[in-house]
Design a protein around this motif. Structure first.
Motif, PDB file in Angstrom:
ATOM      1  N   LEU A  29       0.810  -1.215   0.000  1.00  0.00           N
ATOM      2  CA  LEU A  29       0.000   0.000   0.000  1.00  0.00           C
ATOM      3  C   LEU A  29       0.847   1.271   0.000  1.00  0.00           C
ATOM      4  O   LEU A  29       0.343   2.345  -0.356  1.00  0.00           O
ATOM      5  CB  LEU A  29      -0.908   0.016   1.244  1.00  0.00           C
ATOM      6  CG  LEU A  29      -2.035  -1.015   1.264  1.00  0.00           C
ATOM      7  CD1 LEU A  29      -2.747  -0.998   2.607  1.00  0.00           C
ATOM      8  CD2 LEU A  29      -3.023  -0.766   0.131  1.00  0.00           C
ATOM      9  N   GLU A  30       2.104   1.155   0.370  1.00  0.00           N
ATOM     10  CA  GLU A  30       2.935   2.345   0.522  1.00  0.00           C
ATOM     11  C   GLU A  30       3.098   3.136  -0.777  1.00  0.00           C
ATOM     12  O   GLU A  30       3.036   4.358  -0.783  1.00  0.00           O
ATOM     13  CB  GLU A  30       4.320   1.968   1.068  1.00  0.00           C
ATOM     14  CG  GLU A  30       4.302   1.718   2.572  1.00  0.00           C
ATOM     15  CD  GLU A  30       5.677   1.367   3.100  1.00  0.00           C
ATOM     16  OE1 GLU A  30       6.540   0.967   2.298  1.00  0.00           O
ATOM     17  OE2 GLU A  30       5.892   1.491   4.313  1.00  0.00           O
ATOM     18  N   GLY A  31       3.313   2.476  -1.865  1.00  0.00           N
ATOM     19  CA  GLY A  31       3.520   3.174  -3.126  1.00  0.00           C
ATOM     20  C   GLY A  31       2.236   3.620  -3.784  1.00  0.00           C
ATOM     21  O   GLY A  31       2.259   4.356  -4.769  1.00  0.00           O
ATOM     22  N   ASN A  32       1.096   3.176  -3.213  1.00  0.00           N
ATOM     23  CA  ASN A  32      -0.218   3.501  -3.787  1.00  0.00           C
ATOM     24  C   ASN A  32      -0.293   3.111  -5.271  1.00  0.00           C
ATOM     25  O   ASN A  32      -0.944   3.766  -6.083  1.00  0.00           O
ATOM     26  CB  ASN A  32      -0.518   4.992  -3.629  1.00  0.00           C
ATOM     27  CG  ASN A  32      -2.009   5.249  -3.459  1.00  0.00           C
ATOM     28  OD1 ASN A  32      -2.765   4.355  -3.129  1.00  0.00           O
ATOM     29  ND2 ASN A  32      -2.419   6.485  -3.694  1.00  0.00           N
ATOM     30  N   CYS A  33       0.429   2.019  -5.598  1.00  0.00           N
ATOM     31  CA  CYS A  33       0.449   1.535  -6.987  1.00  0.00           C
ATOM     32  C   CYS A  33      -0.800   0.685  -7.236  1.00  0.00           C
ATOM     33  O   CYS A  33      -1.044  -0.285  -6.503  1.00  0.00           O
ATOM     34  CB  CYS A  33       1.712   0.713  -7.213  1.00  0.00           C
ATOM     35  SG  CYS A  33       1.814  -0.031  -8.850  1.00  0.00           S
ATOM     36  N   PRO A  34      -1.590   1.015  -8.239  1.00  0.00           N
ATOM     37  CA  PRO A  34      -2.847   0.295  -8.494  1.00  0.00           C
ATOM     38  C   PRO A  34      -2.682  -1.218  -8.598  1.00  0.00           C
ATOM     39  O   PRO A  34      -3.521  -1.976  -8.107  1.00  0.00           O
ATOM     40  CB  PRO A  34      -3.337   0.899  -9.815  1.00  0.00           C
ATOM     41  CG  PRO A  34      -2.753   2.281  -9.826  1.00  0.00           C
ATOM     42  CD  PRO A  34      -1.397   2.135  -9.191  1.00  0.00           C
ATOM     43  N   LYS A  35      -1.595  -1.674  -9.223  1.00  0.00           N
ATOM     44  CA  LYS A  35      -1.437  -3.121  -9.411  1.00  0.00           C
ATOM     45  C   LYS A  35      -1.153  -3.852  -8.100  1.00  0.00           C
ATOM     46  O   LYS A  35      -1.316  -5.075  -8.013  1.00  0.00           O
ATOM     47  CB  LYS A  35      -0.323  -3.407 -10.414  1.00  0.00           C
ATOM     48  CG  LYS A  35       1.067  -3.056  -9.922  1.00  0.00           C
ATOM     49  CD  LYS A  35       2.112  -3.437 -10.965  1.00  0.00           C
ATOM     50  CE  LYS A  35       3.533  -3.145 -10.477  1.00  0.00           C
ATOM     51  NZ  LYS A  35       4.547  -3.537 -11.489  1.00  0.00           N
ATOM     52  N   ASN A  36      -0.704  -3.107  -7.066  1.00  0.00           N
ATOM     53  CA  ASN A  36      -0.410  -3.726  -5.778  1.00  0.00           C
ATOM     54  C   ASN A  36      -1.580  -3.667  -4.800  1.00  0.00           C
ATOM     55  O   ASN A  36      -1.557  -4.323  -3.754  1.00  0.00           O
ATOM     56  CB  ASN A  36       0.805  -3.057  -5.127  1.00  0.00           C
ATOM     57  CG  ASN A  36       2.094  -3.382  -5.843  1.00  0.00           C
ATOM     58  OD1 ASN A  36       2.200  -4.416  -6.511  1.00  0.00           O
ATOM     59  ND2 ASN A  36       3.083  -2.506  -5.720  1.00  0.00           N
ATOM     60  N   LEU A  37      -2.606  -2.855  -5.137  1.00  0.00           N
ATOM     61  CA  LEU A  37      -3.724  -2.694  -4.211  1.00  0.00           C
ATOM     62  C   LEU A  37      -4.490  -3.996  -4.000  1.00  0.00           C
ATOM     63  O   LEU A  37      -4.932  -4.306  -2.904  1.00  0.00           O
ATOM     64  CB  LEU A  37      -4.670  -1.596  -4.732  1.00  0.00           C
ATOM     65  CG  LEU A  37      -4.099  -0.173  -4.713  1.00  0.00           C
ATOM     66  CD1 LEU A  37      -5.150   0.819  -5.212  1.00  0.00           C
ATOM     67  CD2 LEU A  37      -3.630   0.220  -3.314  1.00  0.00           C
ATOM     68  N   SER A  38      -4.647  -4.764  -5.085  1.00  0.00           N
ATOM     69  CA  SER A  38      -5.371  -6.038  -4.955  1.00  0.00           C
ATOM     70  C   SER A  38      -4.595  -7.025  -4.089  1.00  0.00           C
ATOM     71  O   SER A  38      -5.181  -7.801  -3.322  1.00  0.00           O
ATOM     72  CB  SER A  38      -5.641  -6.640  -6.333  1.00  0.00           C
ATOM     73  OG  SER A  38      -4.424  -6.917  -7.017  1.00  0.00           O
ATOM     74  N   LYS A  39      -3.252  -6.980  -4.216  1.00  0.00           N
ATOM     75  CA  LYS A  39      -2.410  -7.847  -3.373  1.00  0.00           C
ATOM     76  C   LYS A  39      -2.565  -7.461  -1.900  1.00  0.00           C
ATOM     77  O   LYS A  39      -2.653  -8.320  -1.022  1.00  0.00           O
ATOM     78  CB  LYS A  39      -0.939  -7.721  -3.778  1.00  0.00           C
ATOM     79  CG  LYS A  39      -0.612  -8.238  -5.158  1.00  0.00           C
ATOM     80  CD  LYS A  39       0.872  -8.059  -5.449  1.00  0.00           C
ATOM     81  CE  LYS A  39       1.241  -8.529  -6.842  1.00  0.00           C
ATOM     82  NZ  LYS A  39       2.685  -8.312  -7.121  1.00  0.00           N
TER      83      LYS A  39
END
Length: 350
Positions: free
Chosen positions: A135-145
């Motif tokens: 969540l730290e980078g607020n990267c969309p592809k990581n939000l689901s993870k």
């Protein structure tokens, strides 16, 4: 969740330990009276300290750590009393030894169960750390993870631990052990039995609180009536009457868990979900990180205290067995006690 009916205060299913020291039953020398009085006054003082000034402190890791520290001090005190009584193990009756070894092995089993649950809860820290990292980078592809990790953490927290499920049977057995063995022609033995009664009552009650907290079931919470004539009775009843209703109210609140720090993390985690959906989660991360760190530190502190208590119980048990063997008194008890003599638990450091 239904509330078990508390038994009336005057009900003594375990016998009245005061009677075994009444004047008509035995004469206690001034020295023995002094030793017993000192032990029971200290026991009352330690119990009083467990009554929180603020009910919000109940079932916090800080209170649980304090409760375990108090138990450790009480178990150290009984070892000191045994030394001061100058009652050699060779003078112990077989039934006293039987009770001591049976109770101690069950306490070791409870310690192992509590340790396993604390370890299991701490393992969930990895899922939280992974989610926060994503969540730290607020990267969309990581939000689901991140969301998947948070979902897994919540499922991990509510999963059942079979060792904790087994605590109820152990606690029930220990309640039965509160019945005092009859002591004949031994003033020192009667002092020892009454002191051990106090240790068992305090240990059993706190163990029940821990089992209730870890299992999520108020059925593990105990109400133990004691005689008003015992010096520590008032402090003990105050502790029960202060803590039990509050814990039952916590259970009725319907949270994910009754452990305060764990519940705080869950509330903060649920607050992250809307941000995960709209991509604004970074704003709420810092408070969650702080709570997650506090949770991990709290679990570690309580785990260390369980380990210390385990070692104190184990050392007392080993000392008794060692003294029995060295005094040549081991043969008969070993045959009579069977598993209790050599230990029926998988003894280990929590």
């Amino acid at each position: 969740m239904s509330r078990p009916q508390d038994p009336p205060r005057g009900f003594f299913p375990f016998g009245n330990p005061f009677k075994i020291l009444s004047p008509k039953n035995s004469y206690l020398s001034p020295k023995l009276l002094s030793l017993l009085n000192s032990f029971e006054v200290d026991l009352a003082a330690r119990i009083k300290k467990l009554v929180p000034s603020d009910k919000k402190d109940i079932l916090t890791f800080s209170w649980m750590k304090q409760a375990l520290e108090s138990l450790c001090e009480t178990h150290k005190s009984i070892k000191t009393l045994i030394t001061d009584l100058e009652l050699p193990v060779s003078a112990w009756e077989d039934k006293w030894i039987d009770v001591y070894l049976d109770v101690s092995v069950k306490l070791l089993d409870l310690c192992n169960a509590f340790s396993s649950e604390l370890t299991r809860l701490n393992q969930g820290h990895l899922l939280l750390q992974f989610a926060l990292h994503n969540l730290e980078g607020n990267c969309p592809k990581n939000l689901s993870k991140a969301r998947s990790s948070l979902d897994s953490w919540r499922q991990h927290i509510i999963a059942r631990n079979q060792r904790i499920e087994n605590c109820r049977a152990i606690l029930s057995s220990l309640v039965g052990s509160l019945a005092l063995p009859k002591v004949k022609n031994s003033a020192k033995g009667k002092v020892l039995m009454r002191a051990l009664y106090g240790v068992k009552v305090k240990t059993l009650y706190i163990s029940g609180v821990f089992a209730a907290a870890f299992s999520g079931s108020s059925q593990n919470l105990l109400y133990l009536p004691v005689s008003d004539e015992i010096p520590w009775a008032q402090a003990f009843m105050e502790m029960q009457n202060s803590i039990n209703p509050e814990i039952k109210n916590i259970f009725l609140s319907g949270g994910l868990t009754v452990l305060k720090e764990l519940e705080a993390v869950d509330v903060s985690v649920k607050d992250l979900y809307p941000g995960i959906e709209d991509g604004s989660v970074s704003i709420a991360l810092e408070p969650v990180k702080k709570l997650v760190t506090e949770l991990s530190e709290g679990l570690d502190l309580v785990s260390k205290e369980v380990d210390i208590f385990f070692k104190i119980v184990l050392s007392g048990r080993d000392a008794l067995l060692g003294n029995l063997r060295s005094s040549g008194a081991a043969a008969a008890p070993e045959k009579a006690l069977g598993k209790n003599f050599i230990g029926q638990t998988g003894v280990r450091r929590p």
